[in-house]
Design an enzyme around this catalytic site. Sequence first.
Site, PDB file in Angstrom:
ATOM      1  CG  HIS A   1      -1.056  -3.955  -7.477  1.00 26.37           C
ATOM      2  ND1 HIS A   1      -0.570  -4.002  -8.769  1.00 26.37           N
ATOM      3  CD2 HIS A   1      -0.707  -5.144  -6.903  1.00 26.37           C
ATOM      4  CE1 HIS A   1       0.040  -5.147  -8.976  1.00 26.37           C
ATOM      5  NE2 HIS A   1      -0.039  -5.871  -7.864  1.00 26.37           N
TER       6      HIS A   1
ATOM      7  CG  HIS B   1       2.520   2.128  -9.884  1.00 25.76           C
ATOM      8  ND1 HIS B   1       1.946   2.168 -11.151  1.00 25.76           N
ATOM      9  CD2 HIS B   1       2.454   0.832  -9.485  1.00 25.76           C
ATOM     10  CE1 HIS B   1       1.577   0.947 -11.490  1.00 25.76           C
ATOM     11  NE2 HIS B   1       1.875   0.122 -10.497  1.00 25.76           N
TER      12      HIS B   1
END
Length: 271
Positions: free
Chosen positions: A193, A235
């Site tokens: 992303h 993440h």
Amino acid sequence: MPASQPRSRARDRNNVLNRAEFLSLNQPLKGNQESRSSSRKQSGQAGAAGAQNSNPKERRQSQQLPEEDCMQLNPSLKGIAFNSLLAIDICMSKRLGVCANRASSWGGARSMINLLGITGHGIPWIAGTLICLVKSSTLAGQEVLMNLLLALLLDIMIVAGLQKLAKRKGPYDINPGLLDYLTMDTYAFPAGHASRVAMLSKFFLNHLVLAIPLRILLVLWALCVGLSRVMIGRHHITDVLSGFVFGYLQFRLVELIWMSSNTCQMLISIW
């Protein structure tokens, strides 16, 4: 001379040390010597046979163990610095994972954070680009959209390949969603992303005429999407930062292989 020999023999017989119980003081018994030598030979043969029968891999490992111990006890400066930064990254990422699950401190905002992350997903952007490409009627618009589609496809392939190589997991044990599996975004490093929003924001800033407030909002959107991936625990911080770097590099790559209007028209006619 003949008289001296009987005298020496008699003297030896009368010597106390020549008796059987004191013979061990003068010299060891032959039987003991033979038994000791035979036991030593047997033990030496057994040790040699064991050394021959031992696996060469085990011998290699035994030879390497001292070196490994020395490496663990005396790590290099680079190793210490790398492990320290890694520990800081994991600690800070866990602290920022405030929406990792429902029981977290910001667990109620998890749905909204996930929705923000979807705005940076590859599938909606590819679908939207294809729809705009079908409805576009200008050559300039079709050229920009075809190159944007190329950039999105390259981003998915590059990030998927890097993640397969690194195979780094996130700070929390969170299973990827369905859209993540479709774009092969299943590992943590680099953040897909983050790379996508960095590439898109740079692409739009270069090829679209936008007012200054819209430019600021575009940059803030990219930063918020990257932060949202850390907040939901998918993440680490370094995954997102590396994603931003890879996104910029992908933009530079697309600029280098930019397709002209004629090439785009040829591809559209084939499609």
